[in-house]
Design a protein around this motif. Structure first.
Motif, PDB file in Angstrom:
ATOM      1  N   SER A  26      63.592  51.425  80.242  1.00 47.75           N
ATOM      2  CA  SER A  26      62.302  50.830  79.892  1.00 47.75           C
ATOM      3  C   SER A  26      62.492  49.346  79.624  1.00 47.75           C
ATOM      4  CB  SER A  26      61.748  51.505  78.640  1.00 47.75           C
ATOM      5  OG  SER A  26      60.638  50.784  78.145  1.00 47.75           O
ATOM      6  N   ARG A  29      62.677  48.068  76.068  1.00 46.44           N
ATOM      7  CA  ARG A  29      63.766  48.461  75.175  1.00 46.44           C
ATOM      8  C   ARG A  29      65.117  47.892  75.582  1.00 46.44           C
ATOM      9  NH1 ARG A  29      62.630  51.950  71.271  1.00 46.44           N
ATOM     10  NH2 ARG A  29      64.810  52.552  71.184  1.00 46.44           N
ATOM     11  N   ASN A  59      70.723  47.996  75.995  1.00 44.75           N
ATOM     12  CA  ASN A  59      69.657  48.960  75.738  1.00 44.75           C
ATOM     13  C   ASN A  59      69.580  49.197  74.233  1.00 44.75           C
ATOM     14  OD1 ASN A  59      67.672  50.867  76.182  1.00 44.75           O
ATOM     15  ND2 ASN A  59      69.064  52.449  76.900  1.00 44.75           N
ATOM     16  N   PHE A  60      68.407  48.974  73.638  1.00 48.18           N
ATOM     17  CA  PHE A  60      68.217  49.185  72.211  1.00 48.18           C
ATOM     18  C   PHE A  60      67.946  50.651  71.934  1.00 48.18           C
ATOM     19  CE2 PHE A  60      66.810  44.813  73.030  1.00 48.18           C
ATOM     20  CZ  PHE A  60      67.741  44.144  72.253  1.00 48.18           C
ATOM     21  N   GLY A  62      67.007  53.400  68.883  1.00 45.42           N
ATOM     22  CA  GLY A  62      66.551  53.573  67.509  1.00 45.42           C
ATOM     23  C   GLY A  62      67.252  54.727  66.829  1.00 45.42           C
TER      24      GLY A  62
END
Length: 64
Positions: A26, A29, A59-60, A62
């Protein structure tokens, strides 16, 4: 060939946005650096990968 996160890939001619979609990432992100410079997110659809480019994609994720 384009070096993406340390791997040579035959992706020259694709936009960053096209590559991210193909890779299942994405664009909201990730952060993308091309040849040592951060690519602004709103430029992903206009920035074409070229032979010899070096790209790093972070890539982050969470979590807590």
């Amino acid at each position: 060939m384009v070096k993406i996160n340390g791997e040579q890939k035959d992706k020259a001619g694709m936009t960053i946005e096209e590559y991210l979609a193909e890779a299942g990432l994405s664009k909201g992100r990730v952060a993308v650096e091309r040849n040592g410079e951060i690519v602004p997110r709103d430029m992903y659809g206009e920035t074409r990968l070229k032979d010899g480019d070096s790209v790093e994609i972070v890539n982050f994720v969470g979590g807590g």
